[in-house]
Motif scaffolding. Structure first.
Motif, PDB file in Angstrom:
ATOM      1  N   SER A  46     -33.445  10.202  -3.149  1.00 56.87           N
ATOM      2  CA  SER A  46     -32.886  10.295  -4.494  1.00 56.87           C
ATOM      3  C   SER A  46     -33.911  10.060  -5.599  1.00 56.87           C
ATOM      4  O   SER A  46     -33.676  10.435  -6.742  1.00 56.87           O
ATOM      5  N   ASN A  47     -35.035   9.427  -5.264  1.00 57.41           N
ATOM      6  CA  ASN A  47     -36.071   9.172  -6.262  1.00 57.41           C
ATOM      7  C   ASN A  47     -37.434   9.418  -5.615  1.00 57.41           C
ATOM      8  O   ASN A  47     -37.922   8.568  -4.865  1.00 57.41           O
ATOM      9  N   PRO A  48     -38.065  10.551  -5.877  1.00 60.58           N
ATOM     10  CA  PRO A  48     -39.317  10.901  -5.200  1.00 60.58           C
ATOM     11  C   PRO A  48     -40.484   9.975  -5.521  1.00 60.58           C
ATOM     12  O   PRO A  48     -41.521  10.043  -4.867  1.00 60.58           O
ATOM     13  N   ASP A  49     -40.344   9.095  -6.503  1.00 52.02           N
ATOM     14  CA  ASP A  49     -41.407   8.133  -6.818  1.00 52.02           C
ATOM     15  C   ASP A  49     -41.316   6.870  -5.962  1.00 52.02           C
ATOM     16  O   ASP A  49     -42.221   6.028  -5.999  1.00 52.02           O
ATOM     17  N   VAL A  50     -40.234   6.716  -5.200  1.00 54.14           N
ATOM     18  CA  VAL A  50     -40.030   5.525  -4.379  1.00 54.14           C
ATOM     19  C   VAL A  50     -40.478   5.806  -2.944  1.00 54.14           C
ATOM     20  O   VAL A  50     -40.036   6.769  -2.321  1.00 54.14           O
ATOM     21  N   VAL A  51     -41.365   4.935  -2.454  1.00 53.67           N
ATOM     22  CA  VAL A  51     -41.948   5.077  -1.124  1.00 53.67           C
ATOM     23  C   VAL A  51     -41.655   3.797  -0.337  1.00 53.67           C
ATOM     24  O   VAL A  51     -41.776   2.695  -0.864  1.00 53.67           O
ATOM     25  N   HIS A  52     -41.268   3.965   0.926  1.00 51.57           N
ATOM     26  CA  HIS A  52     -40.960   2.837   1.801  1.00 51.57           C
ATOM     27  C   HIS A  52     -41.987   2.765   2.929  1.00 51.57           C
ATOM     28  O   HIS A  52     -42.397   3.796   3.457  1.00 51.57           O
ATOM     29  N   VAL A  53     -42.366   1.558   3.285  1.00 54.15           N
ATOM     30  CA  VAL A  53     -43.261   1.331   4.423  1.00 54.15           C
ATOM     31  C   VAL A  53     -42.660   0.239   5.288  1.00 54.15           C
ATOM     32  O   VAL A  53     -42.272  -0.818   4.782  1.00 54.15           O
ATOM     33  N   THR A  54     -42.575   0.498   6.580  1.00 55.96           N
ATOM     34  CA  THR A  54     -42.151  -0.506   7.545  1.00 55.96           C
ATOM     35  C   THR A  54     -43.308  -0.741   8.500  1.00 55.96           C
ATOM     36  O   THR A  54     -43.863   0.211   9.041  1.00 55.96           O
TER      37      THR A  54
END
Length: 100
Positions: A46-54
């Motif tokens: 929904s927000n291409p500027d938000v990145v997740h790392v696990t």
């Protein structure tokens, strides 16, 4: 190898920098490190500027040792320039599937 330490990070990239942030994360120096068992990068739908790392590490000590290295410090400094905001939460990956 068993994962005993990990975290989940959510980063909001500087405007227009999300692709560069993702590219940098996908070349992270932790990827070839045997103690880094899980390293997964994702992007918000929904927000291409938000990145997740696990990340999942063999031990907290291995994670600390790696992130205190000069290589990791230089990498962190590089990506910090691309990040406007970030949140971290402890997380220990326990299973699942990753087929990319």
């Amino acid at each position: 190898m068993k994962i005993t330490h990990g975290f989940h990070a959510t980063m909001t990239a500087q405007p227009g920098k999300a692709d560069e942030l993702i590219a940098a994360l996908l070349t992270a120096p932790s990827l070839p490190n045997d103690d880094c068992i899980v390293f997964l990068v994702g992007r918000s739908a929904s927000n291409p500027d938000v990145v997740h790392v696990t990340e999942g590490w063999s031990t907290e000590e291995a994670h600390s040792r790696f992130f205190n290295s000069e290589q990791a410090k230089a990498f962190t400094a590089r990506i910090q320039q691309l990040v406007a905001d970030s949140e971290y939460a402890d997380e220990i990956p326990v299973g699942g599937k990753a087929a990319l």
